[in-house]
Design a protein around this motif. Structure first.
Motif, short mmCIF file in Angstrom:
data_model
loop_
_atom_site.label_atom_id
_atom_site.label_comp_id
_atom_site.label_asym_id
_atom_site.label_seq_id
_atom_site.Cartn_x
_atom_site.Cartn_y
_atom_site.Cartn_z
N UNK A 1 0.58 -1.06 0.05
CA UNK A 1 -0.08 0.15 -0.03
C UNK A 1 0.98 1.18 -0.02
N UNK A 2 0.37 2.61 -0.58
CA UNK A 2 0.63 3.52 -0.87
C UNK A 2 1.31 4.44 0.38
N UNK A 3 2.18 4.67 1.09
CA UNK A 3 1.99 5.83 2.35
C UNK A 3 1.84 7.03 2.14
N UNK A 4 0.87 7.79 2.39
CA UNK A 4 1.62 9.29 2.63
C UNK A 4 2.41 9.58 2.42
N UNK A 5 3.41 9.38 2.70
CA UNK A 5 5.14 9.91 2.00
C UNK A 5 4.82 9.54 0.38
N UNK A 6 4.43 8.61 0.14
CA UNK A 6 4.52 8.42 -0.92
C UNK A 6 3.99 9.32 -2.28
N UNK A 7 3.02 10.27 -1.74
CA UNK A 7 2.31 11.07 -2.52
C UNK A 7 2.35 11.86 -2.87
N UNK A 8 2.95 12.95 -3.13
CA UNK A 8 3.45 13.32 -3.75
C UNK A 8 4.63 12.92 -4.85
N UNK A 9 5.29 12.24 -4.92
CA UNK A 9 6.00 11.25 -5.97
C UNK A 9 4.81 10.98 -6.93
N UNK A 12 2.88 12.80 -8.77
CA UNK A 12 3.24 14.07 -9.54
C UNK A 12 3.41 13.11 -11.09
N UNK A 13 3.37 11.90 -11.02
CA UNK A 13 3.30 10.83 -11.87
C UNK A 13 1.62 10.83 -12.64
N UNK A 14 1.27 10.67 -12.04
CA UNK A 14 0.09 11.05 -12.17
C UNK A 14 -0.46 11.97 -13.22
N UNK A 15 -0.02 13.29 -12.92
CA UNK A 15 -0.39 14.76 -12.96
C UNK A 15 0.37 14.68 -14.59
N UNK A 16 2.10 14.04 -14.63
CA UNK A 16 2.28 14.13 -15.81
C UNK A 16 1.68 13.92 -16.86
N UNK A 17 0.92 12.52 -16.32
CA UNK A 17 0.35 11.35 -17.47
C UNK A 17 -0.90 12.02 -18.26
N UNK A 18 -1.37 12.55 -17.33
CA UNK A 18 -2.75 13.47 -17.36
C UNK A 18 -2.54 15.28 -18.34
N UNK A 53 3.86 -1.99 -9.43
CA UNK A 53 4.16 -0.24 -8.83
C UNK A 53 3.62 0.92 -9.85
N UNK A 54 3.59 1.52 -9.56
CA UNK A 54 2.52 2.66 -9.96
C UNK A 54 2.97 2.13 -11.28
N UNK A 55 4.31 2.59 -11.94
CA UNK A 55 4.33 2.67 -13.37
C UNK A 55 4.32 2.23 -14.12
#
Ligand SMILES: *Cc1c(COP(=O)(O)O)cnc(C)c1O
Length: 473
Positions: A1-9, A12-18, A53-55
């Motif tokens: 599970x992703x932790x809150x600490x993983x959120x910014x990175x 950012x990846x999803x934002x870049x994708x969008x 992983x998210x990638x």
């Protein structure tokens, strides 16, 4: 599970994708080209059921999701109706998802209730709806119409049908051009789909009031119970506008509930010059329009307004002990204003759209769409081999081929023209039938559509039409 600490990175990846998607949206074929089952096959090929992983998931967005998307936010999406999104509304959805609030009652998030009331009152004034009416956000116009029928049913039976069940003989009227959701709602409400009476339309696809009145009279003479009339402002086929002033007088005379379905065209009421469409609204009982169609607010967000909120709440209020918590009377518990208990914080995206675009910004966009539809229709009219057969009205018109002397040949050519255009990937158009003839509908309503896109659509139409000319010789 992703932790809150993983959120910014991760974000950012999803934002870049969008960001990449939105910038490159015009490189995709507007209408998805996948065949039935293709996506299921691809999904079944994902062997691992373990965590990835998210990638890897982003890779799947590219490989599996995008090919299966029909790009509603492509500026050359001209099919059906606009279901436009906007940057403003997407930003709000990020926040709504993160807040993850269930907005069923005031106390489960007071701001959701109070902002919903505030923003719907604001919108009500911008649309020119009667000042005393009150609004609530529903998921869809289909739900809003069902809500209207259920309320009408309760009122007509002295608030006994929820408890006792529905007795037969109730009748619901709408034009032959009403949306299929009306007949569906009549069925769900226990009234019986055979009791939906489809009234004749005139050559503008608008309900004929005299025919409505004689149907109501006949039903009364037969001991039936005229329950509700659904008037449409902007029919699904060709944006016909039912004559509300006359219909509302008939409804008042026979004490029939009047529900106004302006799901698509209602947004245009924000422009003064279209207010004539709701002349007589003060005699109606309920009204729905979808900001999720032509008002830059991504699905789902349907604005439902009623004259008498007490009737609505009496129909839907049910309070088991565990939900009896709110300071009664002082606040709104929107769970009592519709069918579901759980509710999303949808007011926030309306708030973002109204605040960040401004009502003036919305008006500018609408006028621009309307202007582009008008000039495109003129160009199509002037084009040898094509004729405009409906509109332009609002951001819509419809056309067909007149290459041949023979109407059935023109049907075949028109259908082939649409198929070729849609297969080309350049545009996506949909059709309907008008007086039995195949016609292609063109809607210009995506948030970021501009003249260059419309010109591209025109060029594509001419090119595919030319390719079809040998068919008629
Ligand atoms: C789109 C449309 C509907 C259905 O809207 P949903 O929100 O998808 O339920 C109903 N009536 C009219 C006139 C429409 O254009």
């Amino acid at each position: 599970m992703l932790s809150k600490g993983d959120f910014p990175d991760s974000a950012a990846k999803i934002l870049e994708w969008i960001d990449h998607y939105l910038k490159n949206i015009e490189s995709f074929p507007v209408k998805s080209r996948v065949k039935p089952g293709e996506i299921t096959n691809a999904l079944e090929h994902i062997k691992s059921t373990g965590k990835v992983d998210l990638d890897e998931v982003i890779q799947e967005l590219n490989d599996i999701v995008l090919p299966g998307i029909t790009h509603w936010q492509h500026p050359n999406f001209h099919a059906y109706f606009p279901a436009n999104s906007s940057i403003e509304s997407v930003l709000a959805e990020f926040v709504t998802a993160a807040l993850g609030a269930q907005c069923m009652m005031w106390q489960t998030s007071p701001v959701a209730a109070e902002m919903e009331e505030f923003v719907l009152n604001w919108l009500k004034r911008e649309l020119g709806l009667p000042e005393a009416w009150e609004g609530v956000i529903q998921d869809t116009a289909s739900t809003a119409t069902l809500t209207a029928l259920l309320t009408a049913r309760e009122v007509k039976t002295g608030f006994s049908s929820n408890m006792e069940g529905v007795s037969p003989g109730m009748r619901v009227y709408g034009s032959k051009e009403t949306h299929s959701s009306i007949e569906k709602a009549v069925g769900i409400a226990g009234i019986g789909r055979k009791n939906f009476v489809a009234i004749e339309v005139d050559d503008q696809q608008a309900l004929v009031p005299d025919v409505l009145e004689s149907c109501i009279k006949e039903d009364l003479a037969d001991g039936l119970i005229p329950l509700c009339v659904v008037a449409t402002i902007g029919t699904t086929g060709t944006l016909g506008v039912d004559p509300l002033a006359e219909i509302s007088e008939i409804c008042q005379k026979y004490k029939v509930w009047l529900h106004v379905d302006a799901a698509y065209a209602g947004t245009a009421l924000i422009l003064e010059e279209y207010r004539w469409m709701i002349k007589g609204m003060d005699r109606a009982d309920s009204f729905v329009f979808n900001p999720h169609k032509w008002m830059f607010t991504n699905f789902d967000c349907s604005a439902y307004y009623v004259k008498n909120a007490e009737y609505l709440v009496r129909t839907f209020d049910i309070s088991p002990e565990y939900l009896k918590t709110s300071p009664l009377g002082q606040v709104k518990d929107y769970k009592d204003w519709g069918i579901p208990l759980g509710r999303r914080f949808r007011a926030l995206k309306l708030w973002f759209v109204l605040r960040l675009m401004g009502v003036e910004g919305i008006r500018l966009k609408l006028r621009n769409h309307i202007e582009m539809a008008k000039s495109m229709a003129e160009k199509v009219s002037a084009q040898q081999g094509l004729e405009v057969v409906s509109g332009p009205f609002l951001n819509f018109f419809a056309f067909r081929s007149n290459l041949s002397e023979d109407d059935s040949t023109n049907d075949v050519v028109t259908e082939a023209l649409m198929e070729r255009l849609n297969a080309s990937g350049v545009v996506f158009l949909s059709h309907t039938k008008l007086n039995g003839r195949f016609i292609v509908r063109m809607v210009i309503g995506q948030t970021y559509v501009n003249q260059a896109h419309v010109d591209r659509a025109f060029d594509a139409i001419v090119k595919e039409l030319n390719a079809l000319k040998p068919m008629v010789r």
